[in-house]
Scaffold this motif. Structure first.
Motif, PDB file in Angstrom:
ATOM      1  N   ALA A 256      73.932  48.237 -13.136  1.00 25.33           N
ATOM      2  CA  ALA A 256      74.762  49.061 -14.218  1.00 25.33           C
ATOM      3  C   ALA A 256      75.614  48.264 -14.915  1.00 25.33           C
ATOM      4  O   ALA A 256      76.312  48.438 -15.721  1.00 25.33           O
ATOM      5  N   ALA A 257      76.243  47.021 -14.432  1.00 24.46           N
ATOM      6  CA  ALA A 257      76.913  46.326 -14.968  1.00 24.46           C
ATOM      7  C   ALA A 257      76.489  45.551 -16.171  1.00 24.46           C
ATOM      8  O   ALA A 257      75.208  45.467 -16.436  1.00 24.46           O
ATOM      9  N   THR A 258      77.555  44.803 -17.126  1.00 27.94           N
ATOM     10  CA  THR A 258      76.777  44.595 -18.624  1.00 27.94           C
ATOM     11  C   THR A 258      76.091  43.023 -18.018  1.00 27.94           C
ATOM     12  O   THR A 258      76.505  42.632 -16.812  1.00 27.94           O
ATOM     13  N   ALA A 259      75.326  42.636 -18.774  1.00 27.71           N
ATOM     14  CA  ALA A 259      74.732  41.143 -18.693  1.00 27.71           C
ATOM     15  C   ALA A 259      75.575  40.352 -18.385  1.00 27.71           C
ATOM     16  O   ALA A 259      75.546  39.482 -17.513  1.00 27.71           O
ATOM     17  N   GLU A 260      77.036  40.283 -19.077  1.00 29.28           N
ATOM     18  CA  GLU A 260      77.908  39.229 -18.748  1.00 29.28           C
ATOM     19  C   GLU A 260      78.490  39.400 -17.372  1.00 29.28           C
ATOM     20  O   GLU A 260      78.888  38.608 -16.899  1.00 29.28           O
ATOM     21  N   GLN A 261      78.671  40.604 -17.344  1.00 26.11           N
ATOM     22  CA  GLN A 261      79.282  40.802 -15.603  1.00 26.11           C
ATOM     23  C   GLN A 261      78.502  40.259 -14.748  1.00 26.11           C
ATOM     24  O   GLN A 261      78.794  39.591 -13.798  1.00 26.11           O
ATOM     25  N   GLN A 262      77.362  40.700 -14.931  1.00 24.53           N
ATOM     26  CA  GLN A 262      76.299  40.098 -13.862  1.00 24.53           C
ATOM     27  C   GLN A 262      76.170  38.953 -13.668  1.00 24.53           C
ATOM     28  O   GLN A 262      76.282  38.186 -12.718  1.00 24.53           O
ATOM     29  N   LEU A 263      76.234  38.020 -14.676  1.00 21.46           N
ATOM     30  CA  LEU A 263      76.100  36.541 -14.962  1.00 21.46           C
ATOM     31  C   LEU A 263      77.363  35.839 -14.160  1.00 21.46           C
ATOM     32  O   LEU A 263      77.195  35.017 -13.524  1.00 21.46           O
ATOM     33  N   VAL A 264      78.643  36.466 -14.534  1.00 19.93           N
ATOM     34  CA  VAL A 264      79.744  36.020 -13.847  1.00 19.93           C
ATOM     35  C   VAL A 264      79.844  36.016 -12.223  1.00 19.93           C
ATOM     36  O   VAL A 264      80.066  35.124 -11.513  1.00 19.93           O
ATOM     37  N   LEU A 265      79.176  37.353 -11.794  1.00 25.37           N
ATOM     38  CA  LEU A 265      79.066  37.602 -10.397  1.00 25.37           C
ATOM     39  C   LEU A 265      78.063  36.394  -9.942  1.00 25.37           C
ATOM     40  O   LEU A 265      78.195  35.752  -8.851  1.00 25.37           O
TER      41      LEU A 265
ATOM     42  N   ARG B  49      77.166  33.604 -11.117  1.00 21.79           N
ATOM     43  CA  ARG B  49      77.719  32.109 -11.035  1.00 21.79           C
ATOM     44  C   ARG B  49      78.442  32.116  -9.862  1.00 21.79           C
ATOM     45  O   ARG B  49      78.277  30.991  -9.253  1.00 21.79           O
ATOM     46  N   ALA B  50      79.367  32.939  -9.402  1.00 20.23           N
ATOM     47  CA  ALA B  50      80.196  32.898  -8.360  1.00 20.23           C
ATOM     48  C   ALA B  50      79.307  32.564  -7.050  1.00 20.23           C
ATOM     49  O   ALA B  50      79.560  31.837  -5.950  1.00 20.23           O
ATOM     50  N   MET B  51      78.282  33.399  -6.970  1.00 18.82           N
ATOM     51  CA  MET B  51      77.560  33.206  -5.640  1.00 18.82           C
ATOM     52  C   MET B  51      76.763  32.055  -5.760  1.00 18.82           C
ATOM     53  O   MET B  51      76.495  31.387  -4.782  1.00 18.82           O
ATOM     54  N   ASP B  52      76.358  31.664  -6.806  1.00 17.85           N
ATOM     55  CA  ASP B  52      75.713  30.051  -6.889  1.00 17.85           C
ATOM     56  C   ASP B  52      76.432  29.033  -6.449  1.00 17.85           C
ATOM     57  O   ASP B  52      76.070  28.072  -5.876  1.00 17.85           O
ATOM     58  N   GLU B  53      77.685  29.197  -6.919  1.00 18.09           N
ATOM     59  CA  GLU B  53      78.664  28.149  -6.628  1.00 18.09           C
ATOM     60  C   GLU B  53      78.751  28.103  -5.173  1.00 18.09           C
ATOM     61  O   GLU B  53      78.808  26.799  -4.606  1.00 18.09           O
ATOM     62  N   VAL B  54      78.889  29.250  -4.675  1.00 19.00           N
ATOM     63  CA  VAL B  54      79.213  29.246  -3.001  1.00 19.00           C
ATOM     64  C   VAL B  54      77.915  28.482  -2.384  1.00 19.00           C
ATOM     65  O   VAL B  54      78.122  27.704  -1.605  1.00 19.00           O
ATOM     66  N   ALA B  55      76.696  29.085  -3.049  1.00 17.90           N
ATOM     67  CA  ALA B  55      75.284  28.540  -2.083  1.00 17.90           C
ATOM     68  C   ALA B  55      75.390  27.143  -2.472  1.00 17.90           C
ATOM     69  O   ALA B  55      74.983  26.343  -1.415  1.00 17.90           O
ATOM     70  N   MET B  56      75.603  26.445  -3.341  1.00 17.41           N
ATOM     71  CA  MET B  56      75.342  25.313  -3.767  1.00 17.41           C
ATOM     72  C   MET B  56      76.680  24.406  -3.031  1.00 17.41           C
ATOM     73  O   MET B  56      76.281  23.187  -2.484  1.00 17.41           O
ATOM     74  N   SER B  57      77.837  24.854  -2.780  1.00 17.70           N
ATOM     75  CA  SER B  57      78.771  24.213  -2.013  1.00 17.70           C
ATOM     76  C   SER B  57      78.310  24.188  -0.403  1.00 17.70           C
ATOM     77  O   SER B  57      78.421  23.261   0.218  1.00 17.70           O
ATOM     78  N   GLU B  58      77.601  25.228   0.109  1.00 13.78           N
ATOM     79  CA  GLU B  58      77.134  25.281   1.411  1.00 13.78           C
ATOM     80  C   GLU B  58      76.070  24.143   1.721  1.00 13.78           C
ATOM     81  O   GLU B  58      75.920  23.520   2.482  1.00 13.78           O
ATOM     82  N   LYS B  59      75.237  24.223   0.472  1.00 12.85           N
ATOM     83  CA  LYS B  59      74.059  23.517   0.472  1.00 12.85           C
ATOM     84  C   LYS B  59      74.362  21.969   0.547  1.00 12.85           C
ATOM     85  O   LYS B  59      73.899  20.851   1.424  1.00 12.85           O
ATOM     86  N   ALA B  60      75.472  21.525  -0.085  1.00  9.11           N
ATOM     87  CA  ALA B  60      76.024  20.079  -0.225  1.00  9.11           C
ATOM     88  C   ALA B  60      76.499  19.769   0.949  1.00  9.11           C
ATOM     89  O   ALA B  60      76.562  18.507   1.490  1.00  9.11           O
ATOM     90  N   ALA B  61      77.337  20.695   1.802  1.00  9.32           N
ATOM     91  CA  ALA B  61      77.779  20.307   2.957  1.00  9.32           C
ATOM     92  C   ALA B  61      76.851  20.036   4.081  1.00  9.32           C
ATOM     93  O   ALA B  61      77.300  19.709   5.359  1.00  9.32           O
ATOM     94  N   ALA B  62      75.696  20.949   3.875  1.00  9.99           N
ATOM     95  CA  ALA B  62      74.527  20.841   5.224  1.00  9.99           C
ATOM     96  C   ALA B  62      74.199  19.377   5.395  1.00  9.99           C
ATOM     97  O   ALA B  62      73.830  18.921   4.413  1.00  9.99           O
ATOM     98  N   PRO B  63      73.652  19.174   6.647  1.00  9.94           N
ATOM     99  CA  PRO B  63      73.058  17.770   6.762  1.00  9.94           C
ATOM    100  C   PRO B  63      71.760  17.750   6.333  1.00  9.94           C
ATOM    101  O   PRO B  63      71.051  18.601   6.162  1.00  9.94           O
ATOM    102  N   ARG B  64      71.720  16.483   5.682  1.00  8.56           N
ATOM    103  CA  ARG B  64      70.271  16.398   4.896  1.00  8.56           C
ATOM    104  C   ARG B  64      69.045  15.898   5.782  1.00  8.56           C
ATOM    105  O   ARG B  64      69.417  14.982   6.919  1.00  8.56           O
TER     106      ARG B  64
END
Length: 200
Positions: free
Chosen positions: A113-122, A124-139
């Motif tokens: 029910a949120a606006t497209a802009e609000q959805q995108l902000v949320l 983006r924040a989730m993606d930043e957390v996911a990418m930071s966790e991925k970067a910290a994980a052993p390869r």
């Protein structure tokens, strides 16, 4: 926003997933169940609305249909029903609930029910957390995703991965976006040769 911009932000270089042969075969088998008349089995109506809103942000329609048009939400339901373990399915559904909870805390409304802009902000924040966790994980040496690893780890990484896999193994994603053929053209066997063709 153009699809390439959204994918650059949310897919982080994974717009066209790399598949092992067993993985590709499994996803194609899942795709065969998607289409008109499909009935949800793991997602309820509210969860499905959330999934549709999320995939529409990750791969929106442009000059070709996006993830919503490719019925990626139904693909995700197939994966949750026929592939995921009970624990993986529960983890995924809990992840959706957490997204809704975060949306209520930020915007006072359900995610869909949120606006497209609000959805995108949320997202983006989730993606930043996911990418930071991925970067910290052993390869490890093998970078091709394995069948039993697709539904493990950070929720948004899992969600994004399944959404991208679902889109690019769909007929729309494979043939219209990637301009590839899922099944080679028909072979017509022996055909009469035209004048001069095959003559010594």
């Amino acid at each position: 926003m153009h699809r390439r911009d959204v994918l650059k932000m949310l897919a982080a270089g994974a717009a066209v997933p790399v598949f092992s042969s067993p993985l590709l075969g499994f996803f194609q088998a899942a795709q065969a169940q998607v289409g008109e008349g499909y009935k949800l089995r793991s997602l309820n109506a509210n969860q499905n609305d959330m999934v549709v809103a999320m995939i529409d942000q990750i791969i929106p329609a442009t000059d070709t249909p996006g993830a919503k048009g490719a019925r990626v939400n139904e693909f995700i339901d197939v994966i949750l029903t026929e592939w995921a373990t009970e624990a993986e399915r529960a983890s995924f559904l809990n992840g959706l609930a957490d997204v809704d909870k975060e949306s209520h805390e930020l915007y006072g409304k359900d995610f869909d029910a949120a606006t497209a802009e609000q959805q995108l902000v949320l997202l983006r924040a989730m993606d930043e957390v996911a990418m930071s966790e991925k970067a910290a994980a052993p390869r490890h040496g093998n970078t091709v995703p394995e069948l039993d690893a697709q539904l493990r780890g950070n929720f948004f990484r899992v969600f994004k991965g399944i959404a991208l896999h679902g889109y690019y193994t769909s007929e729309i994603g494979f043939t219209q976006e990637l301009k590839l053929q899922i099944i080679p053209g028909a072979q017509h066997g022996c055909q009469p040769l035209g004048p001069g063709i095959g003559e010594a």
